[in-house]
Scaffold this active site. Structure first.
Site, PDB file in Angstrom:
ATOM      1  N   LYS A   1       0.849  -1.133  -0.025  1.00  0.00           N
ATOM      2  CA  LYS A   1      -0.015   0.165   0.014  1.00  0.00           C
ATOM      3  C   LYS A   1       0.796   1.163  -0.047  1.00  0.00           C
ATOM      4  CE  LYS A   1      -2.404  -0.495   3.804  1.00  0.00           C
ATOM      5  NZ  LYS A   1      -1.954  -2.049   4.443  1.00  0.00           N
TER       6      LYS A   1
ATOM      7  N   ARG B   1      -9.927   1.697   8.585  1.00  0.00           N
ATOM      8  CA  ARG B   1      -9.526   0.606   9.101  1.00  0.00           C
ATOM      9  C   ARG B   1     -10.721  -0.406   9.731  1.00  0.00           C
ATOM     10  NH1 ARG B   1      -3.843   0.880   8.845  1.00  0.00           N
ATOM     11  NH2 ARG B   1      -2.832  -0.767  10.071  1.00  0.00           N
TER      12      ARG B   1
ATOM     13  N   ARG C   1      10.895  -1.351  11.515  1.00  0.00           N
ATOM     14  CA  ARG C   1       9.983  -0.668  12.289  1.00  0.00           C
ATOM     15  C   ARG C   1       9.789  -1.699  13.573  1.00  0.00           C
ATOM     16  NH1 ARG C   1       4.745   0.376   8.665  1.00  0.00           N
ATOM     17  NH2 ARG C   1       3.694  -0.758  10.582  1.00  0.00           N
TER      18      ARG C   1
ATOM     19  N   ARG D   1      -1.755  -7.784  13.867  1.00  0.00           N
ATOM     20  CA  ARG D   1      -2.037  -6.904  12.926  1.00  0.00           C
ATOM     21  C   ARG D   1      -2.967  -7.687  11.804  1.00  0.00           C
ATOM     22  NH1 ARG D   1       2.896  -4.652  12.893  1.00  0.00           N
ATOM     23  NH2 ARG D   1       3.295  -4.006  10.650  1.00  0.00           N
TER      24      ARG D   1
HETATM   25  P1  ADP Z   1       0.508  -1.714   8.951  1.00  0.00           P
HETATM   26  O1  ADP Z   1      -0.357  -1.411   7.825  1.00  0.00           O
HETATM   27  O2  ADP Z   1       1.677  -2.498   8.585  1.00  0.00           O
HETATM   28  O3  ADP Z   1       0.010  -1.936  10.150  1.00  0.00           O
HETATM   29  P2  ADP Z   1       0.511   1.301   9.113  1.00  0.00           P
HETATM   30  O4  ADP Z   1       1.648   2.049   9.138  1.00  0.00           O
HETATM   31  O5  ADP Z   1      -0.488   1.473   8.267  1.00  0.00           O
HETATM   32  O6  ADP Z   1       1.116  -0.309   9.267  1.00  0.00           O
HETATM   33  O7  ADP Z   1       0.166   1.388  10.814  1.00  0.00           O
HETATM   34  C1  ADP Z   1       0.797   1.182  11.867  1.00  0.00           C
HETATM   35  C2  ADP Z   1       0.144   1.114  13.170  1.00  0.00           C
HETATM   36  O8  ADP Z   1      -0.649   2.464  13.288  1.00  0.00           O
HETATM   37  C3  ADP Z   1      -1.074   0.248  13.247  1.00  0.00           C
HETATM   38  O9  ADP Z   1      -0.682  -1.203  13.639  1.00  0.00           O
HETATM   39  C4  ADP Z   1      -2.191   0.894  14.434  1.00  0.00           C
HETATM   40  O10 ADP Z   1      -1.512   0.692  15.728  1.00  0.00           O
HETATM   41  C5  ADP Z   1      -1.833   2.467  14.021  1.00  0.00           C
HETATM   42  N1  ADP Z   1      -2.911   2.847  12.802  1.00  0.00           N
HETATM   43  C6  ADP Z   1      -2.654   3.348  11.499  1.00  0.00           C
HETATM   44  N2  ADP Z   1      -3.885   3.735  11.233  1.00  0.00           N
HETATM   45  C7  ADP Z   1      -4.786   3.321  12.015  1.00  0.00           C
HETATM   46  C8  ADP Z   1      -6.272   3.590  11.919  1.00  0.00           C
HETATM   47  N3  ADP Z   1      -6.857   3.692  10.833  1.00  0.00           N
HETATM   48  N4  ADP Z   1      -6.917   3.043  12.854  1.00  0.00           N
HETATM   49  C9  ADP Z   1      -6.249   2.611  14.131  1.00  0.00           C
HETATM   50  N5  ADP Z   1      -5.053   2.411  14.327  1.00  0.00           N
HETATM   51  C10 ADP Z   1      -4.165   3.021  12.894  1.00  0.00           C
END
Ligand code: ADP
Length: 235
Positions: A17, A93, A162, A173
């Protein structure tokens, strides 16, 4: 190509993504809004939001909807997102986030929701080798390193693994994705906005597929009188 689009990209962790959203953002000249990057920036600068977010993120848990919605709402007020659009990465999400997003966007609507599909075996392999720039978020991997060891090619920042790319947090996740994010796929499919895109292939191949899907969706939206009436565009 007509610039501007309101896009959401869905897909499991490691589906690509981040990489693809940067490309879509350049192609359609729209901001890339990545909630994960915004939250990591808040953690790094130690803001109250960052302090709150950190413990959820390290455990691979979702941040409470209210917190994320406030952050996205502020971002929407900041710049061209209202008129020109955006590509959303990592948001919405949950179904609640999607419903609240619709309210935030009124009178506009999402043009297209891209569902980037990659087999779980492949995302697990990609996540284990993923490395990321702490400053600009550019993704690398152990087989696609920056030119100078672990210094970002784009901004000179430090490239690291990360903290939430541990086996336990990745598993958590992916489980949460199944439970909380998958229902969004059905929601947007019912609305006729979802397009499945095969995320298996070279980054350029995948970008071509995405751009073709978005252009087709934009053409449909442009000729749909209902949507013009709803959004006030095309008058
Ligand atoms: P990944 O897709 O690998 O989980 P992201 O960078 O999109 O990585 O997100 C990292 C973390 O940030 C998530 O595991 C969550 O804790 C938080 N996060 C990101 N976007 C959201 C969202 N829309 N709602 C809730 N938590 C979020």
């Amino acid at each position: 190509m007509i610039p501007g689009a309101r896009l959401i990209v869905l897909g499991k962790q490691g589906a690509g993504k981040g990489t693809q959203c940067v490309r879509l953002s350049r192609h359609y000249v729209i901001p890339h809004i990545a909630t994960g990057d915004m939250l990591r920036a808040a953690v790094k600068s130690g803001t109250p939001l960052g302090q709150e977010a950190r413990r959820y993120m390290d455990a691979g848990e979702l941040i409470p909807d209210e917190v994320v919605l406030r952050m996205v709402g502020e971002r929407f007020d900041q710049d061209v997102t209202r008129e020109r659009g955006f590509v959303l990465d990592g948001f919405p999400r949950t179904v609640n986030q999607a419903e609240r997003l619709d309210e935030l966007l009124e009178p506009h609507e999402i043009d297209c929701v891209l569902n980037l599909k990659v087999p779980t075996q492949l995302v697990l392999r990609r996540l284990a080798s993923r490395r990321v720039c702490v400053d600009c978020g550019t993704n690398y991997s152990t087989s696609d390193r920056p030119r100078v060891d672990w210094i970002c090619d784009v901004c000179g920042g430090e490239v690291i693994q990360r903290e939430d790319d541990t086996e336990a947090a990745i598993k958590r996740r992916l489980d949460l994705y199944e439970v909380q994010t998958k229902p969004l796929i059905s929601r947007y499919r019912r609305q006729g906005k979802l397009v499945d895109v095969n995320g298996n292939g070279s980054p350029d191949e995948v970008t071509d597929r995405l751009v073709r899907a978005v252009d087709a969706a934009k053409r449909t939206a442009f000729f749909d009188p209902r949507r013009h009436a709803a959004s006030g565009e095309g008058q």
